[in-house]
Design a protein around this motif. Structure first.
Motif, PDB file in Angstrom:
ATOM      1  N   TYR A   5       0.907   3.629  -9.442  1.00  0.00           N
ATOM      2  CA  TYR A   5      -0.855   2.683  -8.457  1.00  0.00           C
ATOM      3  C   TYR A   5      -1.403   3.705  -8.323  1.00  0.00           C
ATOM      4  N   TRP A  29      -0.550  -5.956  -5.030  1.00  0.00           N
ATOM      5  CA  TRP A  29      -1.040  -5.029  -5.184  1.00  0.00           C
ATOM      6  C   TRP A  29      -2.403  -4.559  -5.892  1.00  0.00           C
ATOM      7  N   GLU A  84       1.079  -1.111  -0.013  1.00  0.00           N
ATOM      8  CA  GLU A  84       0.219  -0.010   0.169  1.00  0.00           C
ATOM      9  C   GLU A  84       1.037   1.601  -0.087  1.00  0.00           C
TER      10      GLU A  84
END
Length: 367
Positions: free
Chosen positions: A309, A278, A239
């Motif tokens: 991300y 992820w 994260e």
């Protein structure tokens, strides 16, 4: 094209002055400027079709701060040399989200193939995409220019620093049995869905394991050996931090990549197969990659750094459990956005302070 607009305004102003002062000399100067403007425009239109450009990087991977040579290859198909040129270069880091654009001055473009090199030092890890968007070509006087779109790009992967972490794998973890898509190439097991090999019948073998078709073709009884699935006892959830300030964001993401890469590499080096999961930008879902060896480790790094991300819509552990409901694992490791490393809901270490490297080097993972 701005240079031609300025040239046209100067020409109009010259004619205006010639009319005000009724000067033939200034009027001839205005005609000369107009002819030069038209000839330069026609020449550059023709010359633009004779120029080809590309951007190249000789190496595919590097480390932060390592020298990388960026090569601009320009091919001139005409016999006329261009004594002045500029290049519009862009640089984007997919993971960190950092992008830059700038005009770079180039060397003269002579007949044939020309190469212009620029040395760069990427400061942060990530997948860097360098693009050559436009090339600005000047005429023989160097006063007027025209732009040609190129749209070429190349990539270089900058891997994060690897800091070893102490990992101790118990026999219980090492011999963990579970479902897996990967099977042991050296040892047979108890999974009948995959055949490990065929051997001669021995005392104590079960009759159900005899391969009757192959035995019928030979003079001896042959036994089918089942395969041993190589199950993963651990999943590592990632994260990344989300910061609003760019400087803090870049530093925290660089630290996150270093911690992540060090833990994953150390698990692999300790012969502990594991998943890394992820929230993927491209798939808008939780994805994972199995890490068994160096090849799979670097394949994961390349995929992860290129993916980038975004913030997951839900907590990552919750999303992972929902997607893999029937999966039984011994350990769930979680590196959260605050740089806390958590193992089975218990915090191992907090790496959000300045001495995070020292903490990593002294950290011990007992699995």
């Amino acid at each position: 094209m701005i240079s031609f607009v300025i040239g046209a305004l100067v020409t109009v102003f010259t004619f205006y002055i010639a009319l005000i002062y009724a000067s033939v000399t200034i009027g001839l100067l205005g005609f000369a400027e107009a002819i030069l403007l038209v000839l330069a425009f026609l020449f550059l239109l023709w010359y633009r079709r004779k120029i080809e450009a590309d951007i190249q990087i000789p190496i595919a991977v590097a480390e932060p701060g390592e020298k990388v040579r960026l090569t601009l290859a320009v091919k001139n198909h005409s016999r006329i040399s261009c004594m002045k040129s500029k290049y519009r270069i862009t640089c984007e880091n997919a993971f960190i989200g950092k992008s830059e654009r700038a005009w770079q001055k180039g060397a003269p473009v002579y007949h044939g193939k020309n190469e212009y090199q620029q040395v760069i030092y990427p400061e942060y890890a990530g997948n860097y995409e360098f693009g050559l968007k436009k090339i600005k070509i000047y005429d023989l006087t160097g006063l007027f220019c025209i732009t040609k779109k190129v749209g070429r790009s190349c990539n270089v992967m900058i891997f994060p620093e690897l800091i070893s972490v102490g990992v101790h794998v118990s026999e219980h973890t090492r011999n963990f049995f579970g479902e897996a898509d990967v099977y042991d190439d050296f040892h047979p097991g108890d999974d009948p869905s995959e055949i490990f090999g065929v051997r001669e019948f021995r005392a104590g073998d079960k009759m159900q394991s005899i391969h009757w078709k192959l035995s019928a073709k030979s003079d001896d009884l042959l036994v089918r050996e089942n395969s041993q699935p190589k199950a993963c006892p651990l999943v590592f959830l990632l994260e990344p931090p989300h910061m609003k300030k760019k400087k803090a964001k870049t530093k925290n993401e660089e630290k996150f990549l270093t911690v992540m890469a060090g833990v994953v590499f150390s698990l692999m080096d300790a012969a502990c197969p594991h998943y890394v999961a992820w929230y993927s930008v491209s798939r808008k879902d939780v994805v994972r990659i199995r890490i068994d060896d160096e090849e799979s480790f670097y394949m994961f790094l390349c995929y992860y750094l290129a993916d980038g991300y975004v913030a997951a819509p839900q907590p990552l552990p919750t999303m992972y459990k929902e997607k893999y409901k029937r999966e039984n694992l011994l350990y769930t490791m979680y590196l959260d956005a605050s740089m806390h490393l958590i193992l089975n809901d218990k915090e191992i270490v907090s790496l959000d302070e300045k001495d995070w490297k020292e903490k990593m080097e002294t950290m011990e993972l007992m699995l």
